[in-house]
Each structure stands twice: as structure tokens, then as C-alpha cells.
Design a protein around this motif. Structure first.
Motif, PDB file in Angstrom:
ATOM      1  N   ARG A  83       0.839  -1.182   0.000  1.00  0.00           N
ATOM      2  CA  ARG A  83       0.000   0.000   0.000  1.00  0.00           C
ATOM      3  C   ARG A  83       0.882   1.243   0.000  1.00  0.00           C
ATOM      4  O   ARG A  83       1.845   1.326   0.755  1.00  0.00           O
ATOM      5  CB  ARG A  83      -0.930  -0.002   1.213  1.00  0.00           C
ATOM      6  N   ILE A 111      -8.923   3.063  -7.431  1.00  0.00           N
ATOM      7  CA  ILE A 111      -7.559   2.618  -7.181  1.00  0.00           C
ATOM      8  C   ILE A 111      -6.586   3.517  -7.917  1.00  0.00           C
ATOM      9  O   ILE A 111      -6.870   3.996  -9.021  1.00  0.00           O
ATOM     10  CB  ILE A 111      -7.364   1.136  -7.603  1.00  0.00           C
ATOM     11  N   LEU A 144      -2.757   2.967  -8.978  1.00  0.00           N
ATOM     12  CA  LEU A 144      -1.681   1.978  -9.016  1.00  0.00           C
ATOM     13  C   LEU A 144      -0.403   2.624  -9.528  1.00  0.00           C
ATOM     14  O   LEU A 144      -0.389   3.232 -10.592  1.00  0.00           O
ATOM     15  CB  LEU A 144      -2.075   0.811  -9.933  1.00  0.00           C
ATOM     16  N   PHE A 156      -0.159   0.503  -4.373  1.00  0.00           N
ATOM     17  CA  PHE A 156      -1.497   1.018  -4.682  1.00  0.00           C
ATOM     18  C   PHE A 156      -2.086   1.749  -3.481  1.00  0.00           C
ATOM     19  O   PHE A 156      -1.754   1.472  -2.325  1.00  0.00           O
ATOM     20  CB  PHE A 156      -2.434  -0.114  -5.122  1.00  0.00           C
ATOM     21  N   SER A 187     -12.240  -5.632  -4.303  1.00  0.00           N
ATOM     22  CA  SER A 187     -11.367  -4.762  -5.105  1.00  0.00           C
ATOM     23  C   SER A 187     -10.029  -4.520  -4.412  1.00  0.00           C
ATOM     24  O   SER A 187      -8.973  -4.536  -5.052  1.00  0.00           O
ATOM     25  CB  SER A 187     -12.059  -3.424  -5.396  1.00  0.00           C
ATOM     26  N   SER A 215      -7.893  -7.780  -4.186  1.00  0.00           N
ATOM     27  CA  SER A 215      -7.383  -8.118  -5.511  1.00  0.00           C
ATOM     28  C   SER A 215      -6.170  -7.246  -5.846  1.00  0.00           C
ATOM     29  O   SER A 215      -5.172  -7.728  -6.402  1.00  0.00           O
ATOM     30  CB  SER A 215      -8.485  -7.931  -6.560  1.00  0.00           C
ATOM     31  N   ALA A 216      -6.240  -5.956  -5.488  1.00  0.00           N
ATOM     32  CA  ALA A 216      -5.118  -5.041  -5.736  1.00  0.00           C
ATOM     33  C   ALA A 216      -3.895  -5.470  -4.928  1.00  0.00           C
ATOM     34  O   ALA A 216      -2.765  -5.470  -5.422  1.00  0.00           O
ATOM     35  CB  ALA A 216      -5.522  -3.614  -5.370  1.00  0.00           C
ATOM     36  N   SER A 217      -4.125  -5.843  -3.701  1.00  0.00           N
ATOM     37  CA  SER A 217      -3.039  -6.300  -2.834  1.00  0.00           C
ATOM     38  C   SER A 217      -2.372  -7.552  -3.416  1.00  0.00           C
ATOM     39  O   SER A 217      -1.150  -7.638  -3.526  1.00  0.00           O
ATOM     40  CB  SER A 217      -3.602  -6.582  -1.440  1.00  0.00           C
ATOM     41  N   THR A 263      -0.402  -6.687  -6.774  1.00  0.00           N
ATOM     42  CA  THR A 263       0.904  -6.037  -6.614  1.00  0.00           C
ATOM     43  C   THR A 263       1.944  -7.045  -6.138  1.00  0.00           C
ATOM     44  O   THR A 263       3.087  -7.023  -6.568  1.00  0.00           O
ATOM     45  CB  THR A 263       0.843  -4.855  -5.611  1.00  0.00           C
ATOM     46  N   ALA A 282      -7.944  -3.619 -10.440  1.00  0.00           N
ATOM     47  CA  ALA A 282      -6.491  -3.473 -10.263  1.00  0.00           C
ATOM     48  C   ALA A 282      -5.724  -4.041 -11.458  1.00  0.00           C
ATOM     49  O   ALA A 282      -4.689  -3.514 -11.862  1.00  0.00           O
ATOM     50  CB  ALA A 282      -6.051  -4.187  -8.986  1.00  0.00           C
ATOM     51  N   TRP A 283      -6.252  -5.109 -12.036  1.00  0.00           N
ATOM     52  CA  TRP A 283      -5.583  -5.758 -13.175  1.00  0.00           C
ATOM     53  C   TRP A 283      -5.700  -4.910 -14.432  1.00  0.00           C
ATOM     54  O   TRP A 283      -4.807  -4.888 -15.270  1.00  0.00           O
ATOM     55  CB  TRP A 283      -6.160  -7.156 -13.397  1.00  0.00           C
TER      56      TRP A 283
END
Ligand code: ZN
Length: 144
Positions: free
Chosen positions: A22, A44, A46, A60, A68, A71-73, A76, A131-132
Motif C-alpha cells: 500500500r 484505485i 496503481l 497502490f 477490489s 485483488s489489488a493487494s 501487486t 487493479a488488473w
């Protein structure tokens, strides 16, 4: 609920409560892509640092639902150290996973596997892929 669903739910909550990577990279260090998912209210930012075709850092910030943010975590964590090609390939695999497609068993998804159940909930797929999508945009911007 099966014990596997329970395990997956715990992995998702772990990433949501203790997000990995983060933060935001300094402008001089990398590029930042901002994306929103208005249907859920997820947002988000990124940051990607790419050197010699390899993702050397990914961070991020953002706000949103547990799907959401977890998924971002996970994303990355998964793309750090990968080449641009490998990162994009993983984004494709994730997209397939969200469409309920069969994934090549030789691919080690790690924690990302915990999100496969999202494919059964079409309204949440945009949460998981946010995030993807930011990753794909970021890499495409770096390449052009
Ligand atoms: Zn969401």
C-alpha cells in the motif's frame, strides 16, 4: 459453505485488512494509473516502476470493497519482479479466471486463487478486475 470457500474468504479478508504494497511511488520513480469502478464505488491508484522491462515495484492506494482492495493487494504482490510480458500474461489468466474458464494447472496463482469464486457473481467481477485493468494500462503506457 465448503471449507475451501471458507479458506478463500479468509485469504481475501487477510489481504483486505492487511493490504500488501500500500502506498504511492514518487512521480520521478514510476507512473501512476487511476481507475474507478462506479458500479461499486471502488477506486484505485496503481503506481508501477518498470526497469529494463521488469516490474521492480508496484504500490497502490484506493478505497473500495473487500474484493477490489484484496485483488489489488494480491496483484501487486504477484507482479513484483515479473517482466512486462509475464505481468500481462498473468492479467490475461486472471481475466480467464473471472470468466470461469479453465486455467492451466501449471500456473501457480498463489493467493489469487482465492478470488476464483468471484466468477459466480457477475456484479463483483469488475471489482476484482479493477487493479488488473490498471496494471494493463500502466504497462501499455510505459511501452508506448
Ligand atoms: Zn467493489
Amino acid at each position: 459453505m465448503s471449507s475451501l470457500d471458507d479458506l478463500y474468504r479468509r485469504v481475501i479478508m487477510d489481504h483486505y485488512q492487511k493490504p500488501r504494497n500500500r502506498g504511492q511511488l514518487d512521480e520521478s520513480e514510476g507512473l501512476t494509473v487511476q481507475l474507478n469502478n462506479p458500479t461499486c464505488g471502488d477506486s484505485i491508484a496503481l503506481s508501477l516502476k518498470v526497469e529494463h522491462g521488469r516490474v521492480v515495484d508496484a504500490k497502490f492506494t484506493g478505497e473500495g470493497c473487500s474484493i477490489s482492495m484484496s485483488s489489488a493487494s494480491m496483484m501487486t504482490e504477484a507482479v513484483k519482479g515479473k517482466t512486462e510480458e509475464e505481468a500481462l500474461q498473468l492479467a490475461h489468466i486472471f481475466s480467464d479466471l473471472m470468466q470461469g474458464k479453465e486455467i492451466d494447472e501449471s500456473v501457480d496463482l498463489g493467493d489469487i486463487e482465492a478470488l476464483q469464486g468471484v466468477a459466480k457473481f457477475p456484479a463483483r467481477i469488475k471489482c476484482a478486475t479493477l487493479a488488473w485493468k490498471a496494471l494493463e494500462q500502466g504497462i501499455n503506457q510505459i511501452r508506448h
